[in-house]
Design a protein around this motif. Structure first.
Motif, PDB file in Angstrom:
ATOM      1  N   LYS A 443       0.794  -1.149  -0.112  1.00 53.41           N
ATOM      2  CA  LYS A 443       0.072   0.111  -0.091  1.00 53.41           C
ATOM      3  C   LYS A 443       0.933   1.221   0.057  1.00 53.41           C
ATOM      4  N   VAL A 444       2.042   1.056   0.642  1.00 57.99           N
ATOM      5  CA  VAL A 444       2.994   2.314   0.867  1.00 57.99           C
ATOM      6  C   VAL A 444       4.343   1.893   0.298  1.00 57.99           C
ATOM      7  N   ILE A 445       4.989   2.510  -0.366  1.00 56.03           N
ATOM      8  CA  ILE A 445       6.507   2.618  -0.752  1.00 56.03           C
ATOM      9  C   ILE A 445       7.149   3.716  -0.354  1.00 56.03           C
ATOM     10  N   ILE A 446       8.299   3.458   0.480  1.00 58.80           N
ATOM     11  CA  ILE A 446       9.240   4.527   0.888  1.00 58.80           C
ATOM     12  C   ILE A 446      10.449   4.562  -0.061  1.00 58.80           C
ATOM     13  N   ILE A 447      10.897   5.771  -0.527  1.00 62.88           N
ATOM     14  CA  ILE A 447      12.182   5.912  -1.211  1.00 62.88           C
ATOM     15  C   ILE A 447      12.974   6.798  -0.492  1.00 62.88           C
ATOM     16  N   PRO A 448      13.674   6.171   0.468  1.00 69.27           N
ATOM     17  CA  PRO A 448      14.257   6.899   1.666  1.00 69.27           C
ATOM     18  C   PRO A 448      15.776   7.533   0.980  1.00 69.27           C
ATOM     19  N   HIS A 449      15.772   8.594   0.367  1.00 65.64           N
ATOM     20  CA  HIS A 449      16.932   9.519   0.092  1.00 65.64           C
ATOM     21  C   HIS A 449      17.701   8.310  -0.864  1.00 65.64           C
TER      22      HIS A 449
END
Ligand code: GAL
Length: 640
Positions: A443-449
Motif C-alpha cells: 500500500k505504501v512504498i518509501i524511497i528513502p533518499h
C-alpha cells in the motif's frame, strides 16, 4: 525445498576426540535437534597434502547422524585455505588497500579473483560433493562461509587484472569509461584499460564513479567465486539445496541468490547490538528483512546461543529467555529453520571465547536447558510457520547499487535502516524491495533518499500510484544516474514529474540553527539538511517554521506521491504519520513489544526488561496468560 522446520546446531567433530563423536551426536539428538551443519573450516584435514583427500571425520559424523534421523548441511571449506596452497601460490592471498599482504594464521586471507584459487576451490568442492552425493541425510550445502565477513575488499594483482576485464566488459572503450567516470576532473583520464586499477590510497577524495564501480565489481567477484561451486554441487547433487550465510559488506545478495543459491541464509548475533545498547537486539529485524528480500523463506544457519567473544572482547551473555526470544524473532521475520552456533565451546583457537550451547566443560547449563525447551516447542509447532508467513503493507526501497553509491559519496545516503527500525518499534513492519520486485503487493512504498534512480523505477512507481499505492520520496532522491553523476536538473531529478515539484533552495543545517516543519498541525524537527520545495503540480502539505524558509513548502503531495524535502535522522514520525493514513494501523501495546502478524497468527516478542500485560491464549504453551514476561514470547490466533 524448505518443507519442514529445521532446528539444530553447528557441530565441529574435528575439534573433539574422535571417540566423543557418537556421544556428541546422541546429545545433539537429545536436545531435540533434527539438523546439524558441519565441515566448513576443515580443508587442511580434507586435503593434508595436495590431491590426497580424506573426508572420513565428517563422513563418520554424517553416517551416525543418519542413524539418528538428523539431517546435515555441509559447508564447502573454501574460507580457510591450507598452508601448502598459499605457500605454493602466494598470488591467491588478499592484499589490503595499503599494499599489506594477508598471510596464513587466521581465515579469509585469500582473494576471490585468482584463477588458481578458483581452480583449487573447484577441486576440493568437487571431491567433497562427490564423497557425500549418495548420503541421503545431506540435504543441502552452504557455499564457503560468510563471504566478505572479515576481508571485505581486496587489492591484489589478480584483483587489478579482473577489475580491468570487468570495466572493459562494462564500458567497451576507454573513452566511454572516461566519459562515465568524468575523468576530465583532476586529470584522471586513461588512455587504455591496462592503466586502470582498483582504487589505491590517495591524498584527497576519490572519484565517486570509480569507487562505485569498484564496489559493484567486488560483489561480482563474490558472485563469480560462488558460482564455480554452485555448478559443481548442482551437477552431483541436483536435489540438495544450496545456500550461503550473510549479511556482510560489498555483496549484492540479491544477485548472489539469483545466480548461485536456492535461498539465502543469515547468521544472527544480536549481542553485537546489545553491546552497543541500540535496541536490545530488536534491530536484527532489519537484517532478517534483508534476507527475506532475497528469499521469502530462509534459514538462520548460526543463531547466537551464548556470550560470543574473540580474544579481545566478550559480548554479554543472553539473558535467560533471550535465546528463545531471538529464535522466535527469526521466525517472525521469515526463518523456517534455526541452527545455533555452536554445539560446544572450543577449547582452543581464535574462538575459544565464543561460547556455544555448552560451555568448555560440555555439561548441561542454563542455555542448553533453554534450548532443549525451544526445540521441543518447535518440533511441535515449527511447521505451522511454513504456511503462516509475515505479510506487510509497507515496503522500503533499497538496492545494492545505491549502497555502493552511498559509500562513494557518503554525505547523502539512504535512511532505509533507520526508518525500518523506527517503524518496527511503532508496529509498522516493512519489506525491503528493489526495482525487480512486485510493487503491487504494497500500500505504501518509501524511497528513502535514494540518489541513484532509473526511468524504469519511475515508471514502476507511476503504475503503483495509478493503482492506488502511496509513495513517500525523501530529499535528494533521484538526483544521480547509474554512474553516480548528478543529473543536470533540479532535485528531485528524475522524480520531478512524479512528485510534481522542484527544489528551489536547499541547505545543510548550520550547527547554530534548528529547523522544523508543521504537518497536519503537528511540529517535527529536521536534521542535517533541508530544501525549500517549489510545488509545480503538487500541493504544499507541510511548511517550515523558522528562518528564511518559514511558511515555505517542506512536504509536497501530488496525487499519492509525497515528497519530503529534508532529512530526519532522529525520528521517523513523519513517515509513520503519513503511513497511518494509508494502512490499517494499530498502536503498539508496549514500547518493547514487537508484534508480528503471520498468516492466521500473531507473534508477540517482548524485548524489554518489564513484563507486558496481555490477556490471551498462548498457543506455544497452550495456556491462558495475563502478561508476557521480560524477554518472553506468545503466539495467538490473529484478531486483526
Ligand atoms: C560467524 C562465523 C562462524 C564463527 C561465528 C562466531 O561470523 O560464520 O564461523 O566465527 O561467527 O564468531
Amino acid at each position: 525445498m524448505l518443507n519442514k522446520f529445521l532446528i539444530g546446531c553447528c557441530y565441529y567433530p574435528e575439534h573433539w576426540e574422535r571417540n566423543e563423536m557418537e556421544r556428541d551426536l546422541d546429545r545433539i539428538k537429545g536436545l531435540g535437534f533434527n539438523c546439524i551443519r558441519m565441515g566448513e573450516f576443515s580443508w587442511s584435514i580434507y586435503e593434508r597434502t595436495e590431491g590426497e583427500y580424506d573426508f572420513s571425520i565428517i563422513a563418520e559424523a554424517v553416517e551416525y547422524a543418519e542413524k539418528l534421523g538428523i539431517d546435515v548441511i555441509l559447508g564447502t571449506p573454501t574460507a580457510a585455505p591450507p598452508k601448502w596452497l598459499t605457500d605454493k601460490y602466494p598470488e591467491v592471498l588478499a592484499k589490503a588497500k595499503d599494499g599489506t599482504l594477508m598471510h596464513h594464521g587466521s581465515r579469509q586471507h585469500h582473494n576471490h579473483t585468482s584463477e588458481i584459487y578458483l581452480k583449487y576451490c573447484a577441486k576440493i568442492t568437487e571431491a567433497m560433493v562427490k564423497r557425500f552425493a549418495k548420503c541421503k541425510n545431506v540435504i543441502g550445502w552452504q557455499i564457503d562461509n560468510e563471504l566478505n565477513c572479515h576481508r571485505k575488499e581486496s587489492y591484489s594483482e589478480t584483483d587489478d587484472a579482473a577489475f580491468r576485464i570487468w570495466l572493459e566488459q562494462k564500458y567497451g572503450t576507454i573513452e566511454e569509461l572516461n566519459r562515465c567516470w568524468g575523468t576530465v576532473f583532476w586529470s584522471l583520464d586513461f588512455v587504455s584499460f591496462s592503466q586502470v586499477h582498483c582504487p589505491r590510497p590517495n591524498p584527497a577524495h576519490d572519484n565517486p564513479s570509480w569507487l562505485t564501480d569498484y564496489y559493484l565489481f567486488l560483489s561480482d567477484t563474490v558472485v563469480g567465486f560462488a558460482s564455480v561451486q554452485t555448478k559443481i554441487i548442482k551437477k552431483y547433487m541436483p536435489d540438495a539445496f544450496i545456500t550461503h550465510n550473510g549479511y556482510f559488506e560489498n555483496v549484492d545478495y540479491k544477485k548472489l541468490t539469483r545466480e548461485c543459491l536456492d535461498f539465502l541464509s543469515f547468521d544472527s548475533y544480536p549481542a553485537f547490538q546489545e553491546k552497543n545498547q541500540k535496541a536490545l537486539g530488536r534491530c536484527v529485524a532489519y537484517r532478517l528483512a534483508q534476507t527475506r528480500s532475497c528469499t521469502e523463506k530462509y534459514l538462520v544457519l548460526e543463531q547466537q546461543s551464548g556470550p560470543g567473544g574473540q580474544l579481545s572482547y566478550l559480548l554479554p551473555t543472553p539473558i535467560p529467555g533471550q535465546i528463545r526470544l531471538w529464535t522466535y524473532q527469526d521466525i517472525a521475520h521469515g526463518a523456517t529453520g534455526v541452527l545455533y552456533f555452536r554445539y560446544r565451546t572450543a577449547l582452543f583457537g581464535a574462538e575459544q571465547l565464543w561460547y556455544g550451547i555448552y560451555d568448555h566443560d560440555g555439561k548441561e547449563n542454563y542455555r542448553s536447558r533453554e534450548i532443549r525447551g525451544i526445540a521441543s516447542e518447535l518440533n511441535r509447532l515449527g511447521d505451522l510457520f511454513l504456511n503462516n508467513r509475515p505479510k506487510h503493507d509497507v515496503a522500503i526501497y533499497y538496492d545494492y547499487h545505491n549502497t555502493c553509491a552511498d559509500k562513494a559519496e557518503s554525505f547523502a545516503k539512504s535512511d532505509a535502516r533507520f526508518i525500518f527500525g523506527e517503524l518496527n518499534k511503532k508496529n509498522v513492519h516493512a519489506d525491503l524491495i528493489s526495482e525487480d520486485d512486485d510493487f503491487k503487493k504494497y500500500k505504501v512504498i518509501i524511497i528513502p533518499h535514494i540518489t541513484v534512480a532509473t526511468e524504469e523505477l519511475v515508471q514502476k512507481l507511476k503504475e503503483f500510484n495509478e493503482g492506488g499505492g502511496t509513495t513517500i520520496i525523501s530529499a535528494r532522491s533521484g538526483v544521480k544516474d547509474k554512474n553516480v553523476r548528478y543529473r543536470p536538473s533540479k532535485a528531485p531529478g528524475i522524480f520531478r514529474n512524479l512528485t510534481g515539484c522542484a527544489v528551489d533552495w536547499f541547505t545543510t543545517l548550520p550547527a547554530h540553527e534548528s529547523q522544523s516543519f508543521i504537518y497536519n498541525g503537528k511540529t517535527y524537527a529536521v536534521s542535517d539538511y533541508y530544501e525549500m520545495i517549489a510545488p509545480e503540480k503538487a500541493d504544499a502539505v507541510g511548511v517550515y517554521t523558522d528562518g528564511f524558509c518559514k511558511d515555505k513548502c517542506a512536504i509536497s503531495r501530488y496525487n499519492n506521491v509525497y515528497y519530503l524535502g529534508f532529512y530526519s535522522n532522529t525520528s521517523a514520525d513523519i513517515y509513520l504519520d503519513i503511513i497511518k493514513q494509508h494502512i490499517d494501523y494499530r498502536e503498539p501495546i508496549a514500547p518493547n513489544l514487537e508484534e508480528v502478524d503471520m498468516g492466521e497468527y500473531t507473534l508477540y516478542l517482548n524485548h524489554g526488561y518489564e513484563s507486558v500485560d496481555l490477556k490471551c491464549h498462548d498457543i506455544i504453551k497452550d495456556e491462558d496468560i495475563d502478561s508476557i514476561p521480560p524477554f518472553g514470547v506468545a503466539l495467538t490466533k490473529r484478531e486483526w
